[in-house]
Design a protein around this motif. Structure first.
Motif, PDB file in Angstrom:
ATOM      1  N   LYS A 112       0.804  -1.114   0.019  1.00 33.97           N
ATOM      2  CA  LYS A 112       0.063   0.025   0.214  1.00 33.97           C
ATOM      3  C   LYS A 112       1.035   1.341  -0.046  1.00 33.97           C
ATOM      4  N   ASN A 113       0.520   2.505  -0.625  1.00 33.02           N
ATOM      5  CA  ASN A 113       1.172   3.717  -0.441  1.00 33.02           C
ATOM      6  C   ASN A 113       0.782   4.152   0.694  1.00 33.02           C
ATOM      7  N   ILE A 114       2.068   4.695   1.264  1.00 33.86           N
ATOM      8  CA  ILE A 114       1.946   5.444   2.661  1.00 33.86           C
ATOM      9  C   ILE A 114       2.193   6.850   2.391  1.00 33.86           C
ATOM     10  N   SER A 115       1.904   7.657   3.425  1.00 33.06           N
ATOM     11  CA  SER A 115       2.213   9.137   3.062  1.00 33.06           C
ATOM     12  C   SER A 115       3.678   9.589   3.930  1.00 33.06           C
ATOM     13  N   TYR A 116       4.309  10.477   3.122  1.00 36.93           N
ATOM     14  CA  TYR A 116       5.566  10.864   3.883  1.00 36.93           C
ATOM     15  C   TYR A 116       5.536  11.070   5.308  1.00 36.93           C
ATOM     16  N   ASP A 117       4.700  11.513   5.915  1.00 35.03           N
ATOM     17  CA  ASP A 117       4.530  11.459   7.310  1.00 35.03           C
ATOM     18  C   ASP A 117       4.456  10.113   7.949  1.00 35.03           C
ATOM     19  N   THR A 118       3.903   9.323   7.358  1.00 30.34           N
ATOM     20  CA  THR A 118       3.866   7.958   7.943  1.00 30.34           C
ATOM     21  C   THR A 118       5.217   7.294   7.890  1.00 30.34           C
ATOM     22  N   LEU A 119       5.804   7.376   6.628  1.00 31.63           N
ATOM     23  CA  LEU A 119       7.073   6.945   6.498  1.00 31.63           C
ATOM     24  C   LEU A 119       8.123   7.552   7.514  1.00 31.63           C
ATOM     25  N   LYS A 120       8.111   8.829   7.678  1.00 31.21           N
ATOM     26  CA  LYS A 120       8.897   9.391   8.503  1.00 31.21           C
ATOM     27  C   LYS A 120       8.919   9.007  10.220  1.00 31.21           C
ATOM     28  N   ALA A 121       7.429   8.724  10.311  1.00 28.07           N
ATOM     29  CA  ALA A 121       7.019   8.345  11.705  1.00 28.07           C
ATOM     30  C   ALA A 121       7.629   6.933  11.891  1.00 28.07           C
ATOM     31  N   ILE A 122       7.722   5.976  10.967  1.00 23.66           N
ATOM     32  CA  ILE A 122       8.089   4.466  10.847  1.00 23.66           C
ATOM     33  C   ILE A 122       9.779   4.689  11.150  1.00 23.66           C
ATOM     34  N   THR A 123      10.378   5.489  10.170  1.00 27.86           N
ATOM     35  CA  THR A 123      11.767   5.518  10.474  1.00 27.86           C
ATOM     36  C   THR A 123      12.250   6.017  11.786  1.00 27.86           C
ATOM     37  N   GLU A 124      11.394   6.727  12.326  1.00 27.66           N
ATOM     38  CA  GLU A 124      11.804   7.397  13.771  1.00 27.66           C
ATOM     39  C   GLU A 124      11.374   6.423  14.847  1.00 27.66           C
ATOM     40  N   ALA A 125      10.520   5.434  14.611  1.00 26.87           N
ATOM     41  CA  ALA A 125       9.916   4.465  15.590  1.00 26.87           C
ATOM     42  C   ALA A 125      10.862   3.260  15.683  1.00 26.87           C
ATOM     43  N   LYS A 127      13.264  12.756   0.592  1.00 23.72           N
ATOM     44  CA  LYS A 127      14.137  13.264   1.276  1.00 23.72           C
ATOM     45  C   LYS A 127      13.414  13.931   2.861  1.00 23.72           C
ATOM     46  N   GLY A 128      14.321  13.543   3.821  1.00 22.22           N
ATOM     47  CA  GLY A 128      13.808  13.806   4.981  1.00 22.22           C
ATOM     48  C   GLY A 128      13.115  12.636   5.888  1.00 22.22           C
ATOM     49  N   THR A 129      12.778  11.790   5.258  1.00 20.40           N
ATOM     50  CA  THR A 129      12.045  10.701   5.641  1.00 20.40           C
ATOM     51  C   THR A 129      12.744   9.919   6.621  1.00 20.40           C
ATOM     52  N   GLY A 130      14.249   9.618   6.249  1.00 18.39           N
ATOM     53  CA  GLY A 130      15.156   9.147   7.204  1.00 18.39           C
ATOM     54  C   GLY A 130      15.087   7.679   6.698  1.00 18.39           C
ATOM     55  N   VAL A 131      14.912   7.149   5.533  1.00 18.49           N
ATOM     56  CA  VAL A 131      14.789   6.046   4.913  1.00 18.49           C
ATOM     57  C   VAL A 131      16.316   5.621   4.763  1.00 18.49           C
ATOM     58  N   ARG A 152      21.738   6.772  -8.368  1.00 20.04           N
ATOM     59  CA  ARG A 152      22.797   6.684  -7.310  1.00 20.04           C
ATOM     60  C   ARG A 152      23.056   7.977  -6.953  1.00 20.04           C
ATOM     61  N   LYS A 153      23.144   8.877  -7.943  1.00 20.77           N
ATOM     62  CA  LYS A 153      23.579  10.239  -7.535  1.00 20.77           C
ATOM     63  C   LYS A 153      22.169  10.812  -6.799  1.00 20.77           C
ATOM     64  N   LEU A 154      21.053  10.798  -7.294  1.00 25.19           N
ATOM     65  CA  LEU A 154      19.782  11.211  -6.715  1.00 25.19           C
ATOM     66  C   LEU A 154      19.646  10.752  -5.150  1.00 25.19           C
ATOM     67  N   ALA A 155      19.986   9.420  -4.916  1.00 24.06           N
ATOM     68  CA  ALA A 155      19.937   8.593  -3.881  1.00 24.06           C
ATOM     69  C   ALA A 155      20.978   9.117  -2.971  1.00 24.06           C
ATOM     70  N   GLU A 156      21.870   9.462  -3.220  1.00 25.79           N
ATOM     71  CA  GLU A 156      22.933  10.229  -2.319  1.00 25.79           C
ATOM     72  C   GLU A 156      22.286  11.377  -1.708  1.00 25.79           C
ATOM     73  N   GLU A 157      21.539  12.174  -2.631  1.00 29.97           N
ATOM     74  CA  GLU A 157      20.995  13.537  -1.967  1.00 29.97           C
ATOM     75  C   GLU A 157      19.771  13.180  -0.897  1.00 29.97           C
ATOM     76  N   LEU A 158      19.417  12.057  -0.546  1.00 32.29           N
ATOM     77  CA  LEU A 158      18.575  11.836   0.483  1.00 32.29           C
ATOM     78  C   LEU A 158      19.140  11.717   1.715  1.00 32.29           C
ATOM     79  N   ILE A 159      20.763  11.586   2.007  1.00 36.76           N
ATOM     80  CA  ILE A 159      21.247  11.467   3.098  1.00 36.76           C
ATOM     81  C   ILE A 159      21.568  12.852   3.845  1.00 36.76           C
TER      82      ILE A 159
END
Length: 71
Positions: free
Chosen positions: A4-17, A37-41, A64-71
């Protein structure tokens, strides 16, 4: 599929939990990867985004270049 698709906020909450790596999967490509970006994946699965292109090397390099921008 069962995914299922999840929202940005839900994804961020998961990574923090959780204290385990979180990998985003499903529909991720060079057009939308930076929306994570900013979700913490810890990683992304981008199989279709790579193999759907004629030039796999270029697609992989770009993602790969785009993924490195997530950090």
């Amino acid at each position: 599929g069962d995914a299922k698709n999840i929202s940005y906020d839900t994804l961020k909450a998961i990574t923090e939990a959780v204290n385990i790596p979180v990998v985003a999967i499903g529909g991720i490509n060079s057009e939308n990867i930076l929306s994570l970006k900013g979700t913490g994946v810890d990683g992304v699965a981008v199989i279709s985004a790579i193999f759907s292109h004629e030039n796999i090397y270029d697609a992989t390099h770009k993602l790969r270049k785009l993924a490195e921008e997530l950090i």
